[in-house]
Design a protein around this motif. Structure first.
Motif, PDB file in Angstrom:
ATOM      1  N   ILE A  61       0.889  -1.166   0.000  1.00 46.79           N
ATOM      2  CA  ILE A  61       0.000   0.000   0.000  1.00 46.79           C
ATOM      3  C   ILE A  61       0.929   1.218   0.000  1.00 46.79           C
ATOM      4  O   ILE A  61       1.663   1.437   0.978  1.00 46.79           O
ATOM      5  CB  ILE A  61      -0.892   0.022   1.269  1.00 46.79           C
ATOM      6  CG1 ILE A  61      -1.674  -1.295   1.432  1.00 46.79           C
ATOM      7  CG2 ILE A  61      -1.812   1.241   1.256  1.00 46.79           C
ATOM      8  CD1 ILE A  61      -2.655  -1.607   0.329  1.00 46.79           C
ATOM      9  N   PRO A  62       0.930   2.021  -1.067  1.00 44.96           N
ATOM     10  CA  PRO A  62       1.862   3.164  -1.095  1.00 44.96           C
ATOM     11  C   PRO A  62       1.471   4.201  -0.037  1.00 44.96           C
ATOM     12  O   PRO A  62       0.292   4.564   0.069  1.00 44.96           O
ATOM     13  CB  PRO A  62       1.682   3.745  -2.506  1.00 44.96           C
ATOM     14  CG  PRO A  62       0.906   2.728  -3.281  1.00 44.96           C
ATOM     15  CD  PRO A  62       0.126   1.917  -2.290  1.00 44.96           C
ATOM     16  N   GLY A  63       2.452   4.638   0.729  1.00 48.23           N
ATOM     17  CA  GLY A  63       2.139   5.582   1.807  1.00 48.23           C
ATOM     18  C   GLY A  63       3.253   6.576   2.048  1.00 48.23           C
ATOM     19  O   GLY A  63       4.322   6.538   1.430  1.00 48.23           O
ATOM     20  N   VAL A  64       2.958   7.493   2.965  1.00 49.85           N
ATOM     21  CA  VAL A  64       3.942   8.479   3.424  1.00 49.85           C
ATOM     22  C   VAL A  64       3.469   8.971   4.790  1.00 49.85           C
ATOM     23  O   VAL A  64       2.269   9.028   5.042  1.00 49.85           O
ATOM     24  CB  VAL A  64       4.097   9.636   2.397  1.00 49.85           C
ATOM     25  CG1 VAL A  64       2.798  10.391   2.155  1.00 49.85           C
ATOM     26  CG2 VAL A  64       5.193  10.613   2.795  1.00 49.85           C
ATOM     27  N   GLU A  65       4.409   9.242   5.687  1.00 42.16           N
ATOM     28  CA  GLU A  65       4.069   9.802   7.004  1.00 42.16           C
ATOM     29  C   GLU A  65       4.388  11.296   6.975  1.00 42.16           C
ATOM     30  O   GLU A  65       5.556  11.680   6.846  1.00 42.16           O
ATOM     31  CB  GLU A  65       4.863   9.101   8.127  1.00 42.16           C
ATOM     32  CG  GLU A  65       4.508   9.640   9.513  1.00 42.16           C
ATOM     33  CD  GLU A  65       5.101   8.833  10.671  1.00 42.16           C
ATOM     34  OE1 GLU A  65       6.046   8.050  10.457  1.00 42.16           O
ATOM     35  OE2 GLU A  65       4.607   9.012  11.809  1.00 42.16           O
ATOM     36  N   LEU A  66       3.353  12.102   7.073  1.00 44.16           N
ATOM     37  CA  LEU A  66       3.509  13.557   6.945  1.00 44.16           C
ATOM     38  C   LEU A  66       3.579  14.211   8.319  1.00 44.16           C
ATOM     39  O   LEU A  66       2.745  13.935   9.185  1.00 44.16           O
ATOM     40  CB  LEU A  66       2.305  14.121   6.179  1.00 44.16           C
ATOM     41  CG  LEU A  66       2.106  13.563   4.770  1.00 44.16           C
ATOM     42  CD1 LEU A  66       0.716  13.945   4.227  1.00 44.16           C
ATOM     43  CD2 LEU A  66       3.195  14.076   3.842  1.00 44.16           C
ATOM     44  N   SER A  67       4.559  15.080   8.504  1.00 48.67           N
ATOM     45  CA  SER A  67       4.618  15.907   9.712  1.00 48.67           C
ATOM     46  C   SER A  67       3.702  17.098   9.475  1.00 48.67           C
ATOM     47  O   SER A  67       3.824  17.774   8.456  1.00 48.67           O
ATOM     48  CB  SER A  67       6.042  16.402   9.949  1.00 48.67           C
ATOM     49  OG  SER A  67       6.912  15.316  10.134  1.00 48.67           O
ATOM     50  N   VAL A  68       2.811  17.357  10.420  1.00 46.14           N
ATOM     51  CA  VAL A  68       1.885  18.483  10.244  1.00 46.14           C
ATOM     52  C   VAL A  68       1.839  19.297  11.532  1.00 46.14           C
ATOM     53  O   VAL A  68       2.183  18.808  12.607  1.00 46.14           O
ATOM     54  CB  VAL A  68       0.443  18.016   9.880  1.00 46.14           C
ATOM     55  CG1 VAL A  68       0.450  17.137   8.642  1.00 46.14           C
ATOM     56  CG2 VAL A  68      -0.235  17.303  11.037  1.00 46.14           C
ATOM     57  N   THR A  69       1.434  20.553  11.371  1.00 49.94           N
ATOM     58  CA  THR A  69       1.233  21.406  12.534  1.00 49.94           C
ATOM     59  C   THR A  69      -0.249  21.692  12.678  1.00 49.94           C
ATOM     60  O   THR A  69      -0.921  22.054  11.704  1.00 49.94           O
ATOM     61  CB  THR A  69       2.012  22.731  12.366  1.00 49.94           C
ATOM     62  OG1 THR A  69       3.404  22.431  12.311  1.00 49.94           O
ATOM     63  CG2 THR A  69       1.763  23.666  13.536  1.00 49.94           C
ATOM     64  N   TRP A  70      -0.742  21.470  13.882  1.00 48.12           N
ATOM     65  CA  TRP A  70      -2.146  21.780  14.185  1.00 48.12           C
ATOM     66  C   TRP A  70      -2.190  22.427  15.571  1.00 48.12           C
ATOM     67  O   TRP A  70      -1.696  21.841  16.536  1.00 48.12           O
ATOM     68  CB  TRP A  70      -3.016  20.516  14.170  1.00 48.12           C
ATOM     69  CG  TRP A  70      -4.421  20.786  14.606  1.00 48.12           C
ATOM     70  CD1 TRP A  70      -5.421  21.347  13.865  1.00 48.12           C
ATOM     71  CD2 TRP A  70      -4.967  20.550  15.905  1.00 48.12           C
ATOM     72  NE1 TRP A  70      -6.555  21.470  14.630  1.00 48.12           N
ATOM     73  CE2 TRP A  70      -6.301  20.993  15.880  1.00 48.12           C
ATOM     74  CE3 TRP A  70      -4.453  20.013  17.083  1.00 48.12           C
ATOM     75  CZ2 TRP A  70      -7.136  20.913  16.995  1.00 48.12           C
ATOM     76  CZ3 TRP A  70      -5.284  19.934  18.196  1.00 48.12           C
ATOM     77  CH2 TRP A  70      -6.612  20.375  18.136  1.00 48.12           C
ATOM     78  N   ALA A  71      -2.730  23.633  15.630  1.00 46.98           N
ATOM     79  CA  ALA A  71      -2.870  24.364  16.901  1.00 46.98           C
ATOM     80  C   ALA A  71      -1.550  24.380  17.685  1.00 46.98           C
ATOM     81  O   ALA A  71      -1.546  24.212  18.906  1.00 46.98           O
ATOM     82  CB  ALA A  71      -3.996  23.753  17.745  1.00 46.98           C
ATOM     83  N   GLY A  72      -0.447  24.551  16.961  1.00 44.83           N
ATOM     84  CA  GLY A  72       0.858  24.630  17.618  1.00 44.83           C
ATOM     85  C   GLY A  72       1.448  23.275  17.977  1.00 44.83           C
ATOM     86  O   GLY A  72       2.571  23.200  18.470  1.00 44.83           O
ATOM     87  N   HIS A  73       0.722  22.187  17.720  1.00 40.65           N
ATOM     88  CA  HIS A  73       1.240  20.847  18.018  1.00 40.65           C
ATOM     89  C   HIS A  73       1.795  20.213  16.748  1.00 40.65           C
ATOM     90  O   HIS A  73       1.243  20.407  15.664  1.00 40.65           O
ATOM     91  CB  HIS A  73       0.130  19.944  18.560  1.00 40.65           C
ATOM     92  CG  HIS A  73      -0.448  20.429  19.841  1.00 40.65           C
ATOM     93  ND1 HIS A  73       0.176  20.261  21.050  1.00 40.65           N
ATOM     94  CD2 HIS A  73      -1.594  21.101  20.100  1.00 40.65           C
ATOM     95  CE1 HIS A  73      -0.555  20.803  21.994  1.00 40.65           C
ATOM     96  NE2 HIS A  73      -1.636  21.323  21.455  1.00 40.65           N
TER      97      HIS A  73
END
Ligand code: AMP
Ligand code: MN
Ligand code: MN
Ligand code: MN
Length: 281
Positions: A61-73
């Motif tokens: 299953i092709p995937g990627v783990e994305l770093s994201v910012t939400w409400a400073g977290h």
């Protein structure tokens, strides 16, 4: 417990230790037959993984783990079942790569001020294709004798509030979910129990995640406790999210985490892999 499905694995295209083909060989030895390669913010390892999976009759299953910012977290989102060549995803990953490069420079500057020069080169030398994560800095710190082990590298230098830590503005949760969906994938919130959010903030996060089009929660994780697993399952039920299962495997030298070493999902939770016909149950 061993499971036939593992939707969270890293190769040396990010901070895993095995090249994709060796990772796939290990996945096969562990009797996992449906797996996702989810390197941090890059899809560059997928072609090699696809060839190896095909040779062994495994389902990638092709995937990627994305770093994201939400409400400073800072949170991690798994984009699963994506078309890695979709332009929206490609553009998004290019933005993430620029954020990572700039952050690596800032980490190195901070380490230099803390008396450790040359960390950018040290991390870069350990990162295949120049895609630098904190794990590469951690390896540099261990191998150059500044700390005794990987855990100490995070505890003393790279973790939050430490001299080599810097806060980054990753892409937003909403944007990352939008690219994931545009690329035909499903957005799964990774390891929800690791964010150290209060109950109230977790509720807010899951509401925002769902409102933005997020559909899955990583209920079963490598190394997680029974309590964390039960808590994740409850969140999935309460927010009507599908369940995912992933070891977050990085390194064969870690005796606790193996591909497929996962607790089975509770029967009332819909597995996210029901979407992919032929995926194991
Ligand atoms: P980055 O995405 O560059 O912030 O790097 C994060 C990665 O560092 C995670 O995916 C883990 O593989 C690793 N990591 C983070 N914290 C720790 C820790 N305390 N001990 C060991 N590895 C860690
Ligand atoms: Mn990692
Ligand atoms: Mn993660
Ligand atoms: Mn991971």
């Amino acid at each position: 417990m061993t499971a036939a499905v593992d939707l969270h694995l890293h190769s040396d295209f990010s901070d895993g230790r095995l090249p994709p083909a060796e990772l796939v060989a290990l996945v096969a030895r562990c009797a996992v037959h449906t797996f996702a390669l989810t390197d941090h913010d890059t899809v560059a390892g997928l072609p090699e993984a696809a060839v190896a999976a095909h040779q062994r009759g495994l389902r990638l299953i092709p995937g990627v783990e994305l770093s994201v910012t939400w409400a400073g977290h800072e949170l991690h989102l798994l984009a699963l079942g994506i078309d890695p060549d979709h332009p929206a995803l490609r553009d998004g990953l290019a933005r993430q790569a620029a954020i990572r490069r700039e952050r690596a420079r800032r980490i190195a500057d901070r380490l230099a001020r803390a008396g450790i020069p040359g960390a950018l080169e040290g991390a870069r030398d350990r990162a295949r294709a120049g895609h630098i994560t904190r794990s590469h800095f951690a390896r540099h710190l261990v191998e150059s004798g500044h700390v005794a082990d990987f855990g100490a590298a995070f505890h003393r230098y790279l973790g939050r509030g430490r001299p080599g830590h810097t806060r980054s503005r990753w892409v937003s949760l909403e944007e990352a979910i939008a690219w994931t969906r545009a690329a035909g994938g499903v957005a799964v919130l990774a390891h929800p129990h690791r964010y150290r959010l209060s109950g109230r903030w977790t509720r807010r996060l899951l509401e925002a995640f769902r409102a933005a089009g997020g559909e899955g929660l990583e209920v079963a994780c490598g190394g997680g406790s029974a309590g964390a697993f039960a808590g994740n399952a409850d969140h999935a039920r309460r927010h009507d999210l599908e369940g995912s299962a992933g070891s977050d495997f990085h390194d064969p030298a870690n005796p606790w985490i193996r591909p497929g070493r996962l607790t089975p999902l509770p029967p009332d939770i819909t597995p996210v892999w029901h979407r992919w016909p032929g995926a194991a149950s």
